[in-house]
Design an enzyme around this catalytic site. Structure first.
Site, short mmCIF file in Angstrom:
data_model
loop_
_atom_site.label_atom_id
_atom_site.label_comp_id
_atom_site.label_asym_id
_atom_site.label_seq_id
_atom_site.Cartn_x
_atom_site.Cartn_y
_atom_site.Cartn_z
N THR A 36 -0.03 -62.89 -19.59
CA THR A 36 -1.48 -62.50 -18.89
C THR A 36 -1.26 -61.37 -18.03
O THR A 36 -0.02 -61.23 -17.30
CB THR A 36 -1.85 -63.83 -18.11
OG1 THR A 36 -2.12 -64.85 -18.75
CG2 THR A 36 -3.11 -63.50 -17.25
N THR A 39 -0.38 -55.46 -17.91
CA THR A 39 0.52 -54.96 -19.06
C THR A 39 0.29 -55.66 -20.26
O THR A 39 0.39 -54.91 -21.33
CB THR A 39 1.91 -55.04 -18.51
OG1 THR A 39 2.22 -54.65 -17.19
CG2 THR A 39 2.92 -54.19 -19.37
N ALA A 91 5.61 -59.39 -15.65
CA ALA A 91 6.62 -59.96 -14.42
C ALA A 91 6.00 -59.10 -13.12
O ALA A 91 5.53 -57.88 -13.36
CB ALA A 91 7.76 -59.92 -14.77
N ASP A 92 6.16 -59.83 -12.14
CA ASP A 92 5.94 -58.94 -10.80
C ASP A 92 7.27 -58.52 -10.34
O ASP A 92 7.22 -57.47 -9.57
CB ASP A 92 5.19 -60.21 -9.79
CG ASP A 92 3.81 -60.40 -10.09
OD1 ASP A 92 3.03 -59.75 -10.61
OD2 ASP A 92 3.83 -61.69 -10.52
N GLY A 104 1.22 -63.08 -10.23
CA GLY A 104 0.21 -62.38 -9.44
C GLY A 104 -1.13 -62.36 -10.02
O GLY A 104 -2.22 -61.97 -9.32
N GLY A 105 -1.17 -62.66 -11.32
CA GLY A 105 -2.41 -63.04 -11.91
C GLY A 105 -2.63 -64.28 -11.98
O GLY A 105 -3.87 -64.72 -12.55
N GLU A 111 1.63 -69.90 -17.98
CA GLU A 111 2.61 -68.90 -18.54
C GLU A 111 4.00 -69.50 -18.82
O GLU A 111 4.72 -69.53 -19.58
CB GLU A 111 3.02 -67.82 -17.63
CG GLU A 111 1.74 -66.84 -17.61
CD GLU A 111 1.74 -65.68 -16.49
OE1 GLU A 111 0.88 -64.68 -16.64
OE2 GLU A 111 2.28 -65.86 -15.38
C1 5RP Z 1 -0.11 -63.26 -14.21
C2 5RP Z 1 1.70 -62.77 -14.16
C3 5RP Z 1 1.67 -61.30 -14.64
O1 5RP Z 1 2.55 -61.09 -15.82
C4 5RP Z 1 2.32 -60.31 -13.49
O2 5RP Z 1 1.39 -60.66 -12.51
C5 5RP Z 1 2.38 -58.92 -13.79
O3 5RP Z 1 1.06 -58.47 -14.10
P1 5RP Z 1 0.80 -56.91 -14.14
O4 5RP Z 1 1.08 -56.62 -15.88
O5 5RP Z 1 -0.67 -56.72 -14.05
O6 5RP Z 1 1.39 -56.08 -13.37
O7 5RP Z 1 2.43 -63.26 -13.99
O8 5RP Z 1 0.17 -64.39 -13.55
#
Ligand code: 5RP
Length: 232
Positions: A36, A39, A91-92, A104-105, A111
Site C-alpha cells: 500500500t 510507491t 516503507a517509511d 504511514g498509510g 501489510e
Molecule cells: C502504508 C505503508 C507504506 O508502504 C509506507 O507508508 C510508504 O508509503 P509511500 O510509498 O507512500 O511513501 O506502510 O501503510
C-alpha cells in the site's frame, strides 16, 4: 555551448522508476502480494502492463484492492491462497539489515499479514527512506481504541510521545476498524526485540516495526538509478 545539465528526477519520478523495476521480481503465472502507498501505486500501474502474465494479487488494503481491480487485476482473499512467492511493498524507513518502519498509510496490519504469507519481501523505496537507525519517522502502531491512554503512557516510559492519528479532526479509522498511534522520539536500535516487546502490550494490534517480517531485497531509487540491496 555545452548542453544544459538534466534536472534531477523528482520524488514522484523516482517512485515510478522503482515501481517499474519491481516487475522483475514478479513471478509469472503466480499470485503476487501487493502493499500500500504512493510507491506501490506506481508498482500497481506497472503491474497492469503484465496483468495477463499473472494470476492476480493478494492486497494489503482497501485502497490497493480498488486500484488493482480498476486496472483489471483480479484480487484474491488471503485465505484463498497458501503461500505467495513475493510481496512487494514500500516503507517509511529501512535500515541496513532490511528492518523497516511501515504504516504511514495506516495499512500496517494487513501489510504484515501478507508479508508473513510470502516467501520474499521486496521493498521498493526512494533513497530518502534509507536510515542507519529506525525511529526518525513517527512509528505507527495500530491499536484497539479503549487501550489508547494506557499505551500512550507505556510509550512515554520508553521515551516516546504517542499521538492518536486524526483525519478530518477525528481519530482515523483503519480498514480493520481500529485506531493508529504515531510515536515520535524513539531510537529503535534493536528492532527485533522492540517489535516482540510492543506486540505483547495489551491493546496493540500491530506495531509498525517490520523486523520479523523484514525485507530480503530493497530496490532503492536514487538519481543515479535503482540500487538493489540484499539482506538474505
Ligand atoms: C502504508 C505503508 C507504506 O508502504 C509506507 O507508508 C510508504 O508509503 P509511500 O510509498 O507512500 O511513501 O506502510 O501503510
Amino acid at each position: 555551448m555545452s548542453a544544459p545539465a538534466s534536472a534531477a528526477p523528482t520524488q514522484d519520478e523516482l517512485k515510478t522508476l522503482v515501481g517499474r523495476a519491481a516487475l522483475e521480481y514478479v513471478v509469472r503465472g503466480e499470485i503476487v502480494g501487493v502493499g500500500t502507498g504512493s510507491t506501490v501505486n506506481k508498482f500497481i500501474d506497472a503491474l497492469a502492463t503484465i496483468k495477463h502474465e499473472i494470476k492476480g494479487a493478494v492486497s494489503s488494503s482497501i485502497a490497493s484492492t480498488e486500484r488493482l481491480r480498476a486496472l483489471g487485476i483480479e484480487v484474491f482473499d488471503s485465505n484463498a491462497v497458501d503461500e505467495l512467492a513475493v510481496y512487494i511493498d514500500g516503507a517509511d524507513e529501512i535500515d541496513g539489515r532490511g528492518h523497516m518502519i511501515k504504516g504511514g498509510g495506516a495499512a500496517l496490519t494487513r501489510e504484515k499479514i501478507v508479508a508473513a504469507q510470502s516467501r520474499r519481501f521486496v521493498c521498493i523505496a526512494d533513497a530518502s527512506k534509507r536510515v542507519e537507525v529506525l525511529g526518525a519517522f513517527p512509528l505507527p502502531v495500530e491499536i484497539i481504541p479503549m487501550a489508547a491512554r494506557r499505551l500512550m503512557r507505556q510509550f512515554a516510559a520508553f521515551g516516546g510521545l504517542a499521538q492518536v492519528r486524526e483525519k478530518d479532526g477525528l481519530p482515523l479509522v483503519t480498514d480493520n476498524g481500529q485506531h493508529i498511534l504515531d510515536v515520535t522520539g524513539l531510537k529503535i536500535s534493536d528492532p527485533l526485540a522492540f517489535e516482540s516487546e510492543v506486540n505483547q502490550w495489551p491493546g496493540v494490534v500491530t506495531v509498525g516495526v517490520f523486523a520479523h517480517q523484514k525485507a530480503q531485497v530493497c530496490l532503492l531509487a536514487t538519481p543515479e538509478g535503482v540500487q538493489t540491496l540484499r539482506y538474505d
